[in-house]
Scaffold this motif. Sequence first.
Motif, short mmCIF file in Angstrom:
data_model
loop_
_atom_site.label_atom_id
_atom_site.label_comp_id
_atom_site.label_asym_id
_atom_site.label_seq_id
_atom_site.Cartn_x
_atom_site.Cartn_y
_atom_site.Cartn_z
N ASP A 96 0.86 -1.18 0.00
CA ASP A 96 0.00 0.00 0.00
C ASP A 96 0.90 1.24 0.00
O ASP A 96 1.16 1.84 1.03
CB ASP A 96 -0.92 -0.03 1.22
CG ASP A 96 -1.91 1.13 1.25
OD1 ASP A 96 -1.76 2.09 0.46
OD2 ASP A 96 -2.84 1.06 2.10
N PHE A 97 1.37 1.60 -1.20
CA PHE A 97 2.32 2.70 -1.31
C PHE A 97 1.69 4.05 -1.00
O PHE A 97 2.36 4.95 -0.51
CB PHE A 97 2.99 2.68 -2.68
CG PHE A 97 3.74 1.41 -2.93
CD1 PHE A 97 4.79 1.02 -2.11
CD2 PHE A 97 3.38 0.56 -3.97
CE1 PHE A 97 5.47 -0.17 -2.32
CE2 PHE A 97 4.05 -0.63 -4.20
CZ PHE A 97 5.10 -0.99 -3.37
N ALA A 98 0.39 4.18 -1.24
CA ALA A 98 -0.28 5.44 -0.90
C ALA A 98 -0.23 5.67 0.61
O ALA A 98 0.08 6.78 1.06
CB ALA A 98 -1.73 5.40 -1.39
N ARG A 99 -0.50 4.63 1.40
CA ARG A 99 -0.45 4.78 2.86
C ARG A 99 0.99 5.01 3.32
O ARG A 99 1.23 5.83 4.21
CB ARG A 99 -1.05 3.54 3.55
CG ARG A 99 -1.07 3.66 5.06
CD ARG A 99 -1.97 4.80 5.52
NE ARG A 99 -1.93 4.98 6.96
CZ ARG A 99 -1.68 6.14 7.56
NH1 ARG A 99 -1.49 7.24 6.84
NH2 ARG A 99 -1.64 6.22 8.87
N ARG A 115 3.33 6.52 1.71
CA ARG A 115 3.67 7.92 1.40
C ARG A 115 3.14 8.88 2.46
O ARG A 115 3.72 9.93 2.70
CB ARG A 115 3.17 8.32 0.02
CG ARG A 115 4.01 7.76 -1.10
CD ARG A 115 3.57 8.30 -2.46
NE ARG A 115 4.39 7.77 -3.52
CZ ARG A 115 5.58 8.24 -3.90
NH1 ARG A 115 6.10 9.28 -3.26
NH2 ARG A 115 6.26 7.69 -4.88
N GLU A 116 2.04 8.52 3.10
CA GLU A 116 1.49 9.34 4.18
C GLU A 116 2.28 9.19 5.47
O GLU A 116 2.40 10.14 6.25
CB GLU A 116 0.03 8.96 4.44
CG GLU A 116 -0.91 9.26 3.30
CD GLU A 116 -2.29 8.66 3.49
OE1 GLU A 116 -3.16 8.96 2.66
OE2 GLU A 116 -2.52 7.89 4.46
#
Length: 138
Positions: A30-33, A35-36
């Motif tokens: 989960d690269f979006a998470r 990045r956060e």
Amino acid sequence: MTQNPLTPSDSESLLLDLETQRCEAMKRADFARLREILHPGLTHVHAKGQTDDYESYFRAGGTHVDYRQIDRSELKVQVLGSTALMTGRQLLVAVRKDGSGTVRIDSRVMQVWVQEDGQWRQLAFQTTPLEMSITQET
């Protein structure tokens, strides 16, 4: 209305939860998470000594291995204002996506977290292997 700042123990609990979220995001790719959770100024030092910054971490991260297990233990958090130091053990098991083997790394980890605009993000990660093995697939 004035917002009450988090106490050190509140911040410790939040950081431990964020670390759990980071490990789960790695396993799910989960690269979006990630990045956060990770700071744009990230320095990530891998078990073999190679270093990534934020952008190179995401160019390489998750593309070479499929994380199967990331267990954290002995975690200690020291909150020092808007900075925190997290230390502990990590057992990581990953399968190389090229099919060349399974990597198992038992290590000590040190992480630096910073709080900006009310949000904690991981700024630095360093892992030192205690034991590392690669099982070749046939």
